[in-house]
Scaffold this motif. Sequence first.
Motif, PDB file in Angstrom:
ATOM      1  N   MET A 147      28.441  17.689  41.800  1.00 10.04           N
ATOM      2  CA  MET A 147      29.428  18.494  42.494  1.00 10.04           C
ATOM      3  C   MET A 147      28.706  19.536  43.343  1.00 10.04           C
ATOM      4  N   THR A 148      29.139  19.708  44.578  1.00 10.73           N
ATOM      5  CA  THR A 148      28.551  20.690  45.482  1.00 10.73           C
ATOM      6  C   THR A 148      28.968  22.084  45.049  1.00 10.73           C
ATOM      7  N   PRO A 149      28.005  23.020  44.938  1.00 12.42           N
ATOM      8  CA  PRO A 149      28.369  24.386  44.557  1.00 12.42           C
ATOM      9  C   PRO A 149      29.322  25.007  45.586  1.00 12.42           C
ATOM     10  N   LEU A 150      30.306  25.729  45.088  1.00  9.02           N
ATOM     11  CA  LEU A 150      31.259  26.423  45.939  1.00  9.02           C
ATOM     12  C   LEU A 150      30.697  27.802  46.269  1.00  9.02           C
ATOM     13  N   THR A 151      30.611  28.131  47.570  1.00 10.36           N
ATOM     14  CA  THR A 151      30.130  29.432  48.007  1.00 10.36           C
ATOM     15  C   THR A 151      31.214  30.094  48.831  1.00 10.36           C
ATOM     16  N   ILE A 152      31.533  31.328  48.479  1.00  7.36           N
ATOM     17  CA  ILE A 152      32.533  32.097  49.216  1.00  7.36           C
ATOM     18  C   ILE A 152      31.981  33.484  49.509  1.00  7.36           C
ATOM     19  N   ASN A 153      32.565  34.147  50.480  1.00  2.00           N
ATOM     20  CA  ASN A 153      32.283  35.553  50.733  1.00  2.00           C
ATOM     21  C   ASN A 153      33.452  36.353  50.200  1.00  2.00           C
ATOM     22  N   ILE A 154      33.163  37.453  49.506  1.00  2.00           N
ATOM     23  CA  ILE A 154      34.211  38.342  49.044  1.00  2.00           C
ATOM     24  C   ILE A 154      33.886  39.753  49.486  1.00  2.00           C
ATOM     25  N   LYS A 155      34.900  40.589  49.475  1.00  2.00           N
ATOM     26  CA  LYS A 155      34.720  41.990  49.814  1.00  2.00           C
ATOM     27  C   LYS A 155      34.829  42.798  48.533  1.00  2.00           C
ATOM     28  N   CYS A 156      33.843  43.654  48.271  1.00  2.60           N
ATOM     29  CA  CYS A 156      33.892  44.518  47.101  1.00  2.60           C
ATOM     30  C   CYS A 156      35.126  45.417  47.220  1.00  2.60           C
ATOM     31  N   PRO A 157      35.992  45.462  46.193  1.00  2.00           N
ATOM     32  CA  PRO A 157      37.192  46.281  46.274  1.00  2.00           C
ATOM     33  C   PRO A 157      36.906  47.781  46.279  1.00  2.00           C
ATOM     34  N   ALA A 158      35.711  48.182  45.855  1.00  2.00           N
ATOM     35  CA  ALA A 158      35.381  49.607  45.806  1.00  2.00           C
ATOM     36  C   ALA A 158      34.728  50.112  47.088  1.00  2.00           C
ATOM     37  N   CYS A 159      33.700  49.400  47.577  1.00  2.00           N
ATOM     38  CA  CYS A 159      32.946  49.922  48.727  1.00  2.00           C
ATOM     39  C   CYS A 159      33.127  49.100  50.001  1.00  2.00           C
ATOM     40  N   GLY A 160      33.732  47.897  49.892  1.00  2.50           N
ATOM     41  CA  GLY A 160      34.015  47.098  51.078  1.00  2.50           C
ATOM     42  C   GLY A 160      32.861  46.236  51.566  1.00  2.50           C
ATOM     43  N   VAL A 161      31.709  46.256  50.894  1.00  2.00           N
ATOM     44  CA  VAL A 161      30.580  45.439  51.318  1.00  2.00           C
ATOM     45  C   VAL A 161      30.931  43.953  51.132  1.00  2.00           C
ATOM     46  N   ILE A 162      30.477  43.111  52.069  1.00  2.00           N
ATOM     47  CA  ILE A 162      30.709  41.672  51.993  1.00  2.00           C
ATOM     48  C   ILE A 162      29.601  41.052  51.128  1.00  2.00           C
ATOM     49  N   LEU A 163      30.017  40.291  50.102  1.00  2.00           N
ATOM     50  CA  LEU A 163      29.077  39.673  49.172  1.00  2.00           C
ATOM     51  C   LEU A 163      29.253  38.166  49.188  1.00  2.00           C
ATOM     52  N   ASN A 186      45.554  41.399  41.958  1.00  2.00           N
ATOM     53  CA  ASN A 186      44.554  41.219  40.894  1.00  2.00           C
ATOM     54  C   ASN A 186      43.423  42.234  41.035  1.00  2.00           C
ATOM     55  N   ASP A 187      43.770  43.475  41.273  1.00  2.00           N
ATOM     56  CA  ASP A 187      42.841  44.611  41.413  1.00  2.00           C
ATOM     57  C   ASP A 187      42.027  44.610  42.695  1.00  2.00           C
ATOM     58  N   LEU A 188      42.251  43.675  43.608  1.00  2.00           N
ATOM     59  CA  LEU A 188      41.580  43.670  44.914  1.00  2.00           C
ATOM     60  C   LEU A 188      42.473  44.415  45.902  1.00  2.00           C
ATOM     61  N   LEU A 189      41.954  45.487  46.503  1.00  2.00           N
ATOM     62  CA  LEU A 189      42.720  46.302  47.437  1.00  2.00           C
ATOM     63  C   LEU A 189      43.038  45.502  48.689  1.00  2.00           C
ATOM     64  N   LEU A 190      44.299  45.479  49.068  1.00  2.00           N
ATOM     65  CA  LEU A 190      44.775  44.785  50.259  1.00  2.00           C
ATOM     66  C   LEU A 190      44.853  45.813  51.379  1.00  2.00           C
ATOM     67  N   GLU A 191      43.946  45.729  52.343  1.00  2.00           N
ATOM     68  CA  GLU A 191      43.908  46.684  53.443  1.00  2.00           C
ATOM     69  C   GLU A 191      44.648  46.136  54.650  1.00  2.00           C
ATOM     70  N   GLN A 192      44.942  47.012  55.623  1.00  2.00           N
ATOM     71  CA  GLN A 192      45.611  46.572  56.847  1.00  2.00           C
ATOM     72  C   GLN A 192      44.826  45.425  57.463  1.00  2.00           C
ATOM     73  N   GLY A 193      45.517  44.365  57.858  1.00  2.31           N
ATOM     74  CA  GLY A 193      44.877  43.203  58.465  1.00  2.31           C
ATOM     75  C   GLY A 193      44.450  42.150  57.471  1.00  2.31           C
TER      76      GLY A 193
END
Length: 177
Positions: free
Chosen positions: A1-17, A147-154
């Motif tokens: 199975m191919t590993p799944l890779t996603i980008n997420i935004k830290c809910p506290a500082c907004g950095v893309i991980l 689910n504790d992820l802040l939903l910002e404008q946009g």
Amino acid sequence: MTPLTINIKCPACGVILRVTNSKNEDEKRFACPKCGKHIVVPFYKLKQDDGETQLDGKPGTQATQIGGTNIDNKSCYLECDGKTYALSIGRNTIGRKAITSNADVQIDTADRFFSREHMVINVRRLPDGGAKVDVSNDKNKNATRVNDLLLEQGDAIVLHDGDIISIGETKLTFHTN
């Protein structure tokens, strides 16, 4: 199975991980390298080939992507304090119940952090008969969390059965039936 890779935004500082599910885990738990916030990525809710949702659509920035999922059933609803609120195919404006509210779905709550037109839940019919559902902010200045992820404008986040939307002290649970 191919590993799944996603980008997420830290809910506290907004950095893309960038997060990779190389061991096919149900979820991955780690601390943000920038701010130390504890983050849980539920890979069991994500499917690589079912599309994606853009979480940070601000012009000129890298978008955060989370894999979407198709809802096999044709209907969905919100639950709050034992009451259910049906969602229709198309755009559903969700707001606090008030005489001056223009929301399509008016949630019966006295929570003043819940705006009269707080968020939009889009329900789209897919060619296979399923539906894809996402939530985004509408005309509010108050915080919305999925689910504790802040939903910002946009931002727009794909909803999955059992997701919790928090607005002030009000908790809404998204369901498919």
